[in-house]
Scaffold this motif. Structure first.
Motif, PDB file in Angstrom:
ATOM      1  N   ILE A  14      18.169  14.073  -5.599  1.00 20.55           N
ATOM      2  CA  ILE A  14      19.049  14.225  -4.334  1.00 20.55           C
ATOM      3  C   ILE A  14      20.188  13.340  -4.450  1.00 20.55           C
ATOM      4  O   ILE A  14      19.938  11.897  -4.452  1.00 20.55           O
ATOM      5  CB  ILE A  14      18.531  14.127  -3.049  1.00 20.55           C
ATOM      6  CG1 ILE A  14      17.373  15.212  -2.821  1.00 20.55           C
ATOM      7  CG2 ILE A  14      19.572  14.357  -1.891  1.00 20.55           C
ATOM      8  CD1 ILE A  14      16.327  14.868  -1.767  1.00 20.55           C
ATOM      9  N   ALA A  15      21.353  13.647  -4.470  1.00 15.29           N
ATOM     10  CA  ALA A  15      22.554  12.871  -4.771  1.00 15.29           C
ATOM     11  C   ALA A  15      23.607  13.112  -3.623  1.00 15.29           C
ATOM     12  O   ALA A  15      23.614  14.212  -2.793  1.00 15.29           O
ATOM     13  CB  ALA A  15      23.259  13.079  -5.908  1.00 15.29           C
ATOM     14  N   GLY A  16      24.723  12.425  -3.741  1.00 18.93           N
ATOM     15  CA  GLY A  16      25.735  12.510  -2.691  1.00 18.93           C
ATOM     16  C   GLY A  16      27.049  12.536  -3.374  1.00 18.93           C
ATOM     17  O   GLY A  16      27.267  11.876  -4.658  1.00 18.93           O
ATOM     18  N   SER A  17      28.139  13.027  -2.907  1.00 18.06           N
ATOM     19  CA  SER A  17      29.479  12.892  -3.585  1.00 18.06           C
ATOM     20  C   SER A  17      30.699  12.905  -2.711  1.00 18.06           C
ATOM     21  O   SER A  17      30.541  13.527  -1.547  1.00 18.06           O
ATOM     22  CB  SER A  17      29.726  13.963  -4.559  1.00 18.06           C
ATOM     23  OG  SER A  17      31.073  14.087  -4.983  1.00 18.06           O
ATOM     24  N   LEU A  18      31.674  12.022  -2.694  1.00 15.27           N
ATOM     25  CA  LEU A  18      32.808  11.953  -1.836  1.00 15.27           C
ATOM     26  C   LEU A  18      34.138  12.330  -2.492  1.00 15.27           C
ATOM     27  O   LEU A  18      34.339  11.707  -3.502  1.00 15.27           O
ATOM     28  CB  LEU A  18      32.861  10.502  -1.348  1.00 15.27           C
ATOM     29  CG  LEU A  18      34.107  10.058  -0.677  1.00 15.27           C
ATOM     30  CD1 LEU A  18      34.032  10.595   0.886  1.00 15.27           C
ATOM     31  CD2 LEU A  18      34.043   8.632  -0.453  1.00 15.27           C
ATOM     32  N   ILE A  19      34.989  13.253  -1.894  1.00 18.09           N
ATOM     33  CA  ILE A  19      36.078  13.757  -2.294  1.00 18.09           C
ATOM     34  C   ILE A  19      36.024  13.709  -3.877  1.00 18.09           C
ATOM     35  O   ILE A  19      35.215  14.015  -4.600  1.00 18.09           O
ATOM     36  CB  ILE A  19      37.166  13.108  -1.537  1.00 18.09           C
ATOM     37  CG1 ILE A  19      37.345  11.667  -1.339  1.00 18.09           C
ATOM     38  CG2 ILE A  19      37.289  13.969  -0.141  1.00 18.09           C
ATOM     39  CD1 ILE A  19      38.350  11.113  -0.625  1.00 18.09           C
ATOM     40  N   GLY A  20      37.266  12.930  -4.593  1.00 15.40           N
ATOM     41  CA  GLY A  20      37.514  12.724  -5.701  1.00 15.40           C
ATOM     42  C   GLY A  20      38.631  12.077  -5.845  1.00 15.40           C
ATOM     43  O   GLY A  20      39.445  11.531  -4.751  1.00 15.40           O
ATOM     44  N   THR A  54      23.071  18.109  -4.567  1.00 15.54           N
ATOM     45  CA  THR A  54      24.113  17.023  -4.330  1.00 15.54           C
ATOM     46  C   THR A  54      24.626  17.421  -2.915  1.00 15.54           C
ATOM     47  O   THR A  54      25.026  18.583  -2.289  1.00 15.54           O
ATOM     48  CB  THR A  54      25.237  17.317  -5.201  1.00 15.54           C
ATOM     49  OG1 THR A  54      24.901  16.603  -6.373  1.00 15.54           O
ATOM     50  CG2 THR A  54      26.358  16.296  -4.722  1.00 15.54           C
ATOM     51  N   LEU A  55      24.703  16.384  -1.914  1.00 14.24           N
ATOM     52  CA  LEU A  55      25.227  16.634  -0.635  1.00 14.24           C
ATOM     53  C   LEU A  55      26.582  15.983  -0.328  1.00 14.24           C
ATOM     54  O   LEU A  55      26.989  15.059  -0.968  1.00 14.24           O
ATOM     55  CB  LEU A  55      24.244  15.741   0.427  1.00 14.24           C
ATOM     56  CG  LEU A  55      22.650  15.867   0.259  1.00 14.24           C
ATOM     57  CD1 LEU A  55      21.924  15.094   1.511  1.00 14.24           C
ATOM     58  CD2 LEU A  55      22.322  17.508   0.435  1.00 14.24           C
ATOM     59  N   VAL A  56      27.589  16.936   0.263  1.00 15.98           N
ATOM     60  CA  VAL A  56      28.751  16.543   0.583  1.00 15.98           C
ATOM     61  C   VAL A  56      29.146  16.483   1.975  1.00 15.98           C
ATOM     62  O   VAL A  56      30.333  16.148   2.362  1.00 15.98           O
ATOM     63  CB  VAL A  56      29.872  17.286  -0.236  1.00 15.98           C
ATOM     64  CG1 VAL A  56      29.659  17.425  -1.692  1.00 15.98           C
ATOM     65  CG2 VAL A  56      29.571  18.865   0.066  1.00 15.98           C
ATOM     66  N   GLY A  57      28.347  16.974   2.776  1.00 14.53           N
ATOM     67  CA  GLY A  57      28.392  16.911   4.445  1.00 14.53           C
ATOM     68  C   GLY A  57      27.741  15.595   4.829  1.00 14.53           C
ATOM     69  O   GLY A  57      26.572  15.439   4.578  1.00 14.53           O
ATOM     70  N   GLY A 112      38.911  21.525  -1.547  1.00 15.67           N
ATOM     71  CA  GLY A 112      38.693  21.856  -2.998  1.00 15.67           C
ATOM     72  C   GLY A 112      38.434  20.847  -3.831  1.00 15.67           C
ATOM     73  O   GLY A 112      37.479  20.643  -4.594  1.00 15.67           O
ATOM     74  N   ILE A 113      38.799  19.433  -3.527  1.00 17.31           N
ATOM     75  CA  ILE A 113      38.389  18.172  -4.371  1.00 17.31           C
ATOM     76  C   ILE A 113      36.770  17.803  -4.002  1.00 17.31           C
ATOM     77  O   ILE A 113      36.054  17.395  -4.986  1.00 17.31           O
ATOM     78  CB  ILE A 113      39.133  17.079  -4.090  1.00 17.31           C
ATOM     79  CG1 ILE A 113      38.821  16.123  -5.232  1.00 17.31           C
ATOM     80  CG2 ILE A 113      39.427  16.602  -2.941  1.00 17.31           C
ATOM     81  CD1 ILE A 113      38.848  16.407  -6.743  1.00 17.31           C
ATOM     82  N   THR A 114      36.489  17.997  -2.760  1.00 17.92           N
ATOM     83  CA  THR A 114      35.230  17.709  -2.099  1.00 17.92           C
ATOM     84  C   THR A 114      34.044  18.699  -3.043  1.00 17.92           C
ATOM     85  O   THR A 114      33.072  18.018  -3.399  1.00 17.92           O
ATOM     86  CB  THR A 114      35.102  18.016  -0.610  1.00 17.92           C
ATOM     87  OG1 THR A 114      36.132  16.871  -0.014  1.00 17.92           O
ATOM     88  CG2 THR A 114      33.668  17.528  -0.200  1.00 17.92           C
TER      89      THR A 114
END
Length: 350
Positions: free
Chosen positions: A290-296, A266-269, A161-163
């Motif tokens: 192109i960006a990335g994101s880690l949980i929260g 945005t990539l999360v994997g 969920g938070i990812t």
């Protein structure tokens, strides 16, 4: 104190019953009797040593829901009997700029993961939620207000969920925006639900036409089979934001071409092997990113839980007995789950 758990002593053997130690609650600690724990791909990768750095014995699990059974003398936010959650972190340095901004997941000294992270507790590394009980500093405990009958399905919100919520919030997804979600799995199905609840027009991308009806039921207004070049081309240059949940290496150019000027993919994997190098011209000539994101962070995770409770959002789950965990891992690798396994932790006592 000794606690029943399920874990692995080596990477090449099935998980098995294991006794672990939990500390007695300190002044700022919350002791939680775990009712449910979601099963994440990270659990599988760690326990099977597919990522470097697994420390054994390993007890995975970072999608934890349970009931408070004791609190330390300085705890002010929780009391015995409260329904609470614990996600991917149980500590951080609390001193760096990221921690000061409530972005503990980007702690510049490294956050303490719920499992497989160094700790002063026995045996020197953290043990996760495949266990009867956990003790966590109150700063990393979350309030859950969903109805009790939904608690098992709340567990995956603590990671899946938070990812997906965090990047949707960071890039200000809302009404009037066209948003893509790539992949319809444990992460992707949450991304579709959340983006839809935020008021965006949601388009789901899948490699399998068989997932079309499922994606529409989750809240997508359209479904695109990414292998179909004509379907992809029809959406060229029309997306404000695309959330890519696929962890396997693949061609990102197919998706950056779908972005508007100033759009973001945005990539999360994290793929096992690097994605092919993207076409830089496609980015430069449309100021795409192109960006990335880690949980929260903890505050944002609480915000996500409150949002989901208000909107009636939970994960789609399949409940399992802890003794089915290796079978669940094998099925998860094959994509044979809609969309998240959750362990009934009462099965640890059997």
């Amino acid at each position: 104190m000794s606690v029943k758990a399920y874990g692995a002593y080596t990477c090449d053997n099935p998980l098995e019953p294991i006794a672990i130690r939990r500390r007695q609650p300190g002044a700022s600690d919350v002791q939680i009797e775990i009712a449910y724990c979601g099963v994440c791909h990270s659990d599988l990768h760690t326990v099977r040593s597919e990522w470097q750095g697994t420390v054994f014995p390993c007890v995975p699990g970072h999608e934890i829901v349970g009931r408070v059974s004791a609190v330390g003398g300085s705890v002010s936010r929780f009391k015995t009997g409260d329904i609470v959650g614990v996600g991917c972190m149980v500590d951080s340095c609390q001193n760096c700029a990221s921690c000061a901004e409530g972005l503990e997941q980007y702690c510049e000294n490294g956050f303490t993961g719920t499992y497989n992270a160094p700790t002063a507790d026995e045996p020197g590394h953290t043990m996760g939620g495949y266990s009867e009980r956990i003790v966590v500093d109150e700063k990393f405990v979350l309030k859950i207000t969903h109805p009790e009958e939904q608690l098992a399905a709340v567990a995956p919100l603590l990671c899946a969920g938070i990812t997906t919520y965090s990047p949707l919030r960071h890039w200000r997804v809302g009404p009037g925006m066209k948003v893509g979600v790539v992949g319809i799995g444990g992460l992707g199905h949450m991304g579709i639900k959340l983006a839809h609840a935020m008021g965006a027009e949601v388009v789901a991308f899948t490699t399998s036409d068989s997932k079309r009806e499922a994606a529409l039921a989750l809240g997508a207004s359209q479904v695109v089979v990414s292998k179909n070049k004509d379907e992809m081309k029809a959406h060229s240059g029309t997306f404000d934001f695309i959330l890519n949940t696929v962890a396997a290496s693949h061609d990102l150019d197919a998706f950056t071409a779908l972005l508007k000027r100033d759009g973001t993919l945005t990539l999360v994997g994290v793929p096992e092997h690097a994605h092919p190098s993207p076409n830089v011209a496609s980015l430069i000539f449309r100021r795409r990113a192109i960006a990335g994101s880690l949980i929260g962070g903890i505050a944002e995770t609480q915000e996500m839980l409150d949002f989901c409770a208000e909107k009636g959002i939970v994960s789609d789950i399949e409940m399992i007995n802890i003794r089915e965990i290796d079978t669940a891992y094998d099925r998860m690798q094959k994509g044979d789950v809609k969309y998240r396994f959750v362990i009934d932790n009462t099965s640890l006592a059997a």
